[in-house]
Design a protein around this motif. Sequence first.
Motif, PDB file in Angstrom:
ATOM      1  N   PRO A 111       7.080  -6.838  -5.839  1.00 41.36           N
ATOM      2  CA  PRO A 111       7.380  -7.305  -7.202  1.00 41.36           C
ATOM      3  C   PRO A 111       6.153  -7.440  -8.104  1.00 41.36           C
ATOM      4  O   PRO A 111       6.307  -7.520  -9.331  1.00 41.36           O
ATOM      5  CB  PRO A 111       8.032  -8.677  -6.956  1.00 41.36           C
ATOM      6  CG  PRO A 111       8.592  -8.598  -5.572  1.00 41.36           C
ATOM      7  CD  PRO A 111       7.601  -7.754  -4.818  1.00 41.36           C
ATOM      8  N   SER A 112       4.950  -7.459  -7.551  1.00 38.61           N
ATOM      9  CA  SER A 112       3.753  -7.568  -8.388  1.00 38.61           C
ATOM     10  C   SER A 112       3.420  -6.249  -9.081  1.00 38.61           C
ATOM     11  O   SER A 112       2.584  -6.229  -9.994  1.00 38.61           O
ATOM     12  CB  SER A 112       2.554  -8.037  -7.560  1.00 38.61           C
ATOM     13  OG  SER A 112       2.182  -7.066  -6.602  1.00 38.61           O
ATOM     14  N   ASN A 113       4.057  -5.164  -8.666  1.00 36.29           N
ATOM     15  CA  ASN A 113       3.833  -3.873  -9.331  1.00 36.29           C
ATOM     16  C   ASN A 113       4.591  -3.825 -10.656  1.00 36.29           C
ATOM     17  O   ASN A 113       5.824  -3.913 -10.672  1.00 36.29           O
ATOM     18  CB  ASN A 113       4.289  -2.715  -8.440  1.00 36.29           C
ATOM     19  CG  ASN A 113       3.259  -2.337  -7.393  1.00 36.29           C
ATOM     20  OD1 ASN A 113       2.055  -2.428  -7.638  1.00 36.29           O
ATOM     21  ND2 ASN A 113       3.712  -1.900  -6.227  1.00 36.29           N
ATOM     22  N   ASP A 114       3.853  -3.694 -11.749  1.00 37.15           N
ATOM     23  CA  ASP A 114       4.453  -3.597 -13.085  1.00 37.15           C
ATOM     24  C   ASP A 114       4.697  -2.116 -13.378  1.00 37.15           C
ATOM     25  O   ASP A 114       3.825  -1.414 -13.899  1.00 37.15           O
ATOM     26  CB  ASP A 114       3.520  -4.212 -14.125  1.00 37.15           C
ATOM     27  CG  ASP A 114       4.159  -4.314 -15.509  1.00 37.15           C
ATOM     28  OD1 ASP A 114       5.107  -3.550 -15.776  1.00 37.15           O
ATOM     29  OD2 ASP A 114       3.694  -5.128 -16.316  1.00 37.15           O
ATOM     30  N   ILE A 115       5.883  -1.647 -13.043  1.00 30.54           N
ATOM     31  CA  ILE A 115       6.158  -0.212 -13.113  1.00 30.54           C
ATOM     32  C   ILE A 115       6.226   0.300 -14.549  1.00 30.54           C
ATOM     33  O   ILE A 115       5.649   1.354 -14.857  1.00 30.54           O
ATOM     34  CB  ILE A 115       7.433   0.122 -12.313  1.00 30.54           C
ATOM     35  CG1 ILE A 115       7.251  -0.322 -10.856  1.00 30.54           C
ATOM     36  CG2 ILE A 115       7.728   1.625 -12.363  1.00 30.54           C
ATOM     37  CD1 ILE A 115       8.524  -0.394 -10.063  1.00 30.54           C
ATOM     38  N   PRO A 116       6.892  -0.402 -15.487  1.00 25.59           N
ATOM     39  CA  PRO A 116       6.849   0.086 -16.876  1.00 25.59           C
ATOM     40  C   PRO A 116       5.419   0.212 -17.404  1.00 25.59           C
ATOM     41  O   PRO A 116       5.115   1.172 -18.130  1.00 25.59           O
ATOM     42  CB  PRO A 116       7.647  -0.975 -17.639  1.00 25.59           C
ATOM     43  CG  PRO A 116       8.582  -1.539 -16.617  1.00 25.59           C
ATOM     44  CD  PRO A 116       7.801  -1.557 -15.340  1.00 25.59           C
ATOM     45  N   ALA A 117       4.548  -0.716 -17.039  1.00 25.18           N
ATOM     46  CA  ALA A 117       3.149  -0.630 -17.479  1.00 25.18           C
ATOM     47  C   ALA A 117       2.469   0.597 -16.888  1.00 25.18           C
ATOM     48  O   ALA A 117       1.656   1.251 -17.556  1.00 25.18           O
ATOM     49  CB  ALA A 117       2.386  -1.891 -17.085  1.00 25.18           C
ATOM     50  N   MET A 118       2.807   0.936 -15.639  1.00 28.61           N
ATOM     51  CA  MET A 118       2.246   2.135 -15.017  1.00 28.61           C
ATOM     52  C   MET A 118       2.723   3.386 -15.735  1.00 28.61           C
ATOM     53  O   MET A 118       1.953   4.320 -15.962  1.00 28.61           O
ATOM     54  CB  MET A 118       2.627   2.198 -13.538  1.00 28.61           C
ATOM     55  CG  MET A 118       2.011   1.124 -12.674  1.00 28.61           C
ATOM     56  SD  MET A 118       2.480   1.376 -10.943  1.00 28.61           S
ATOM     57  CE  MET A 118       2.231  -0.274 -10.290  1.00 28.61           C
ATOM     58  N   VAL A 119       4.016   3.413 -16.086  1.00 31.78           N
ATOM     59  CA  VAL A 119       4.539   4.570 -16.818  1.00 31.78           C
ATOM     60  C   VAL A 119       3.776   4.737 -18.121  1.00 31.78           C
ATOM     61  O   VAL A 119       3.364   5.852 -18.486  1.00 31.78           O
ATOM     62  CB  VAL A 119       6.047   4.407 -17.090  1.00 31.78           C
ATOM     63  CG1 VAL A 119       6.551   5.533 -18.006  1.00 31.78           C
ATOM     64  CG2 VAL A 119       6.841   4.400 -15.787  1.00 31.78           C
ATOM     65  N   ARG A 120       3.563   3.647 -18.828  1.00 28.73           N
ATOM     66  CA  ARG A 120       2.890   3.726 -20.126  1.00 28.73           C
ATOM     67  C   ARG A 120       1.425   4.148 -19.972  1.00 28.73           C
ATOM     68  O   ARG A 120       0.907   4.890 -20.798  1.00 28.73           O
ATOM     69  CB  ARG A 120       3.004   2.378 -20.835  1.00 28.73           C
ATOM     70  CG  ARG A 120       4.441   2.058 -21.252  1.00 28.73           C
ATOM     71  CD  ARG A 120       4.577   0.721 -21.977  1.00 28.73           C
ATOM     72  NE  ARG A 120       5.934   0.573 -22.506  1.00 28.73           N
ATOM     73  CZ  ARG A 120       6.894  -0.143 -21.913  1.00 28.73           C
ATOM     74  NH1 ARG A 120       6.648  -0.791 -20.792  1.00 28.73           N
ATOM     75  NH2 ARG A 120       8.106  -0.208 -22.456  1.00 28.73           N
TER      76      ARG A 120
END
Length: 357
Positions: free
Chosen positions: A252-261
């Motif tokens: 859950p600590s992975n911010d996936i939308p931030a990675m996409v951006r």
Amino acid sequence: MRMVFRWYGEGNDTVSLKQIKQIPGVEGIVWALHDVPVGEEWPMDKIEAYKRQADEYELHLEVVESVNVHEDIKLGLPSRDVYIDNYIRTIEKLAKVGAKTICYNFMPVFDWIRTDLFKAHEDGSTALFYEKAKVEEMNPQELVSKIALNPDFTMPGWEPERLRRLAPLFDAYKEVSEEDLWNNLQYFLERVIPVAEQHDIRMAIHPDDPPWPIFGLPRIMTGRENFRRLLKLVDSPSNGLTLCSGSLGANPSNDIPAMVREFADRIPFAHIRNVKVYENGDFIETSHRACDGTVDIVDIVRAYHENGFTGYARPDHGRHIWDEQCRPGYGLYDRALGIMYLWGIWDALERNSKESA
């Protein structure tokens, strides 16, 4: 966003190309030669046979998943050059049938790990499940034996000929640190990325699944900082990511939308699926709907849309619903539902953009 659908080949999949063709918006199949041992050069006649089958239904072969990486490459053994040469010749052959993206991973020994292939949800559907305490307590051979109880379908990443050498493989990795694995990945990329560039192919590494060390094995494709390092190893558009929301979402600590951006221009391929993560570290795969899991699928698709994503996407794993008998995670029904959910989000975002303009 260009929608594709994973297909395991004639006689090795309960889903047919005819059925895939009928899913709205699907334009190609995600494929591989699953009967070719890892490390061997792919035969051109088998590649062309796939193309003939796909052409019959006007589906392209632009996404290959996976051209698996031999363990000798990951271990950095002297024999790795032989297997890298085979890999390069396979890239050259895939270019001849129009391949544009090759998904691969660099996970030692196991490509993915689950403790239950058919864990029941409250609604009666079943899905792939990971029980953290069981993995921490079990012997790796016990896990291999459990996966082998599903003999009807090939299980990518669990090839019997490779896992028969489980004990020697674990012994070999005792001397391999995370930094060694990084060095071995860089060596591999420095050889293959120039070839991929020549053929207009983008290599797209898949995150570790799940994204943390298991059984004492090193794992390095686990999150944002490591992706930054990967992309700098060989700074080329052909060195990219397969951003898998399910694999990364197990932490859950992975911010996936931030990675996409952040990495949008280096993501040629997106795996979009949902997982529900429990407080004890267990997780189960769910429907794609955002409210059914821990991963914010809506914001992930929004991030792709904001960045004008024109890469490939697939719904990735699905539940087993409506009594479908299929390869674990790879039935027709729930993945087709997942596609329609993703298209629904995308179409709404498209309409909002046009109305705002």
